[in-house]
Write a protein that holds these residues in place. Sequence first.
Motif, mmCIF file in Angstrom:
data_model
loop_
_atom_site.group_PDB
_atom_site.id
_atom_site.type_symbol
_atom_site.label_atom_id
_atom_site.label_comp_id
_atom_site.label_asym_id
_atom_site.label_seq_id
_atom_site.Cartn_x
_atom_site.Cartn_y
_atom_site.Cartn_z
ATOM 1 N N UNK A 1 -11.281 -12.910 -11.455
ATOM 2 C CA UNK A 1 -11.041 -14.353 -11.580
ATOM 3 C C UNK A 1 -10.089 -14.878 -10.502
ATOM 4 N N UNK A 2 -10.523 -15.863 -9.741
ATOM 5 C CA UNK A 2 -9.660 -16.421 -8.691
ATOM 6 C C UNK A 2 -8.290 -16.865 -9.214
ATOM 7 N N UNK A 3 -8.234 -17.371 -10.437
ATOM 8 C CA UNK A 3 -6.962 -17.838 -11.002
ATOM 9 C C UNK A 3 -5.986 -16.700 -11.275
ATOM 10 N N UNK A 4 -6.463 -15.455 -11.314
ATOM 11 C CA UNK A 4 -5.600 -14.296 -11.580
ATOM 12 C C UNK A 4 -5.263 -13.518 -10.313
ATOM 13 N N UNK A 5 -5.946 -13.811 -9.233
ATOM 14 C CA UNK A 5 -5.816 -12.990 -8.023
ATOM 15 C C UNK A 5 -4.419 -13.006 -7.419
ATOM 16 N N UNK A 6 -3.809 -14.164 -7.290
ATOM 17 C CA UNK A 6 -2.506 -14.221 -6.629
ATOM 18 C C UNK A 6 -1.450 -13.452 -7.418
ATOM 19 N N UNK A 7 -1.422 -13.623 -8.736
ATOM 20 C CA UNK A 7 -0.427 -12.906 -9.537
ATOM 21 C C UNK A 7 -0.669 -11.401 -9.480
ATOM 22 N N UNK A 8 -1.929 -10.986 -9.556
ATOM 23 C CA UNK A 8 -2.257 -9.565 -9.468
ATOM 24 C C UNK A 8 -1.838 -9.020 -8.096
ATOM 25 N N UNK A 9 -2.172 -9.757 -7.036
ATOM 26 C CA UNK A 9 -1.810 -9.354 -5.683
ATOM 27 C C UNK A 9 -0.296 -9.257 -5.537
ATOM 28 N N UNK A 10 0.425 -10.212 -6.101
ATOM 29 C CA UNK A 10 1.879 -10.237 -5.978
ATOM 30 C C UNK A 10 2.545 -9.098 -6.738
ATOM 31 N N UNK A 11 1.806 -8.414 -7.576
ATOM 32 C CA UNK A 11 2.260 -7.171 -8.203
ATOM 33 C C UNK A 11 1.896 -5.987 -7.303
ATOM 34 N N UNK A 12 0.643 -5.902 -6.909
ATOM 35 C CA UNK A 12 0.141 -4.736 -6.182
ATOM 36 C C UNK A 12 0.689 -4.606 -4.766
ATOM 37 N N UNK A 13 0.895 -5.713 -4.071
ATOM 38 C CA UNK A 13 1.350 -5.628 -2.677
ATOM 39 C C UNK A 13 2.731 -4.980 -2.586
ATOM 40 N N UNK A 14 3.760 -5.452 -3.321
ATOM 41 C CA UNK A 14 5.048 -4.748 -3.229
ATOM 42 C C UNK A 14 5.015 -3.375 -3.899
ATOM 43 N N UNK A 15 4.191 -3.228 -4.940
ATOM 44 C CA UNK A 15 4.032 -1.937 -5.605
ATOM 45 C C UNK A 15 3.522 -0.900 -4.600
ATOM 46 N N UNK A 16 2.589 -1.307 -3.734
ATOM 47 C CA UNK A 16 2.000 -0.378 -2.771
ATOM 48 C C UNK A 16 3.027 0.138 -1.766
ATOM 49 N N UNK A 17 4.064 -0.631 -1.491
ATOM 50 C CA UNK A 17 5.122 -0.155 -0.588
ATOM 51 C C UNK A 17 5.802 1.088 -1.149
ATOM 52 N N UNK A 18 5.885 1.168 -2.456
ATOM 53 C CA UNK A 18 6.544 2.303 -3.102
ATOM 54 C C UNK A 18 5.699 3.567 -3.077
ATOM 55 N N UNK B 1 9.860 3.727 12.220
ATOM 56 C CA UNK B 1 11.134 3.310 11.642
ATOM 57 C C UNK B 1 11.090 1.852 11.218
ATOM 58 N N UNK B 2 10.119 1.133 11.723
ATOM 59 C CA UNK B 2 9.981 -0.279 11.352
ATOM 60 C C UNK B 2 9.602 -0.383 9.877
ATOM 61 N N UNK B 3 10.042 -1.440 9.282
ATOM 62 C CA UNK B 3 9.670 -1.675 7.890
ATOM 63 C C UNK B 3 8.163 -1.927 7.820
ATOM 64 N N UNK B 4 7.501 -1.425 6.782
ATOM 65 C CA UNK B 4 6.074 -1.695 6.642
ATOM 66 C C UNK B 4 5.816 -3.205 6.544
ATOM 67 N N UNK B 5 4.678 -3.603 7.045
ATOM 68 C CA UNK B 5 4.296 -5.016 7.018
ATOM 69 C C UNK B 5 4.127 -5.500 5.581
ATOM 70 N N UNK B 6 4.490 -6.729 5.364
ATOM 71 C CA UNK B 6 4.237 -7.381 4.073
ATOM 72 C C UNK B 6 2.948 -8.174 4.208
ATOM 73 N N UNK B 7 2.177 -8.210 3.166
ATOM 74 C CA UNK B 7 0.880 -8.864 3.176
ATOM 75 C C UNK B 7 0.877 -9.967 2.131
ATOM 76 N N UNK B 8 1.260 -11.156 2.535
ATOM 77 C CA UNK B 8 1.312 -12.295 1.620
ATOM 78 C C UNK B 8 -0.100 -12.692 1.193
ATOM 79 N N UNK B 9 -0.225 -13.098 -0.050
ATOM 80 C CA UNK B 9 -1.513 -13.504 -0.593
ATOM 81 C C UNK B 9 -2.171 -14.566 0.288
#
Length: 187
Positions: A144-161, A169-177
Amino acid sequence: MCQSATPTTPPAAHACSCQQAGPHPGKRVPATPEMILPEVPFPSLRVLELAGEAGLRRLVAQHHALLRRSAIGGLFAQDLDVFAQLVARVADFVVEACGGGAAYTPAHGNTCMRTRHFPFTIDESAREVWLTLLWQAMQDSDFPPAAREEYWNWMEPFSLRMVNRRTTKAQPARWAFADMPAVTPHA
């Protein structure tokens, strides 16, 4: 390492590097200075309400099908039965983390995802493939498009871990929705 309590002793404090006590909607994992790891906002019940358990499971299945055929496919079991068990386990985690029934934690204990992924080499490039294919899976599975941003905003920072083998040595790129439509999918 995660600690578990025996029935005769009081529960031990959760003491692994994931700094969490298990999936729970609204819970947050605090930032850490080892690598600049942002806070991880777990999804609200809204994601489960919009996608439903079946939609979350469909997203996980599509994402993992894409991953298995990707440049990082070697990280995943090639045996179809073992792979199907992995996908079911990940889907159980996602459903529980989004507020659904508790199937993951009773069967597998505290999530400790970073610790669980240490046997696998996950570098910044693997994370990029993972994220790009998650984006594609959201489209392919009609998440559902209405759920995508919230789901992404969980998974994107979660994936850094999950990154456990640094290649820079550079910080990994952030991928904004909002930036994701411009990202080219990895094969």
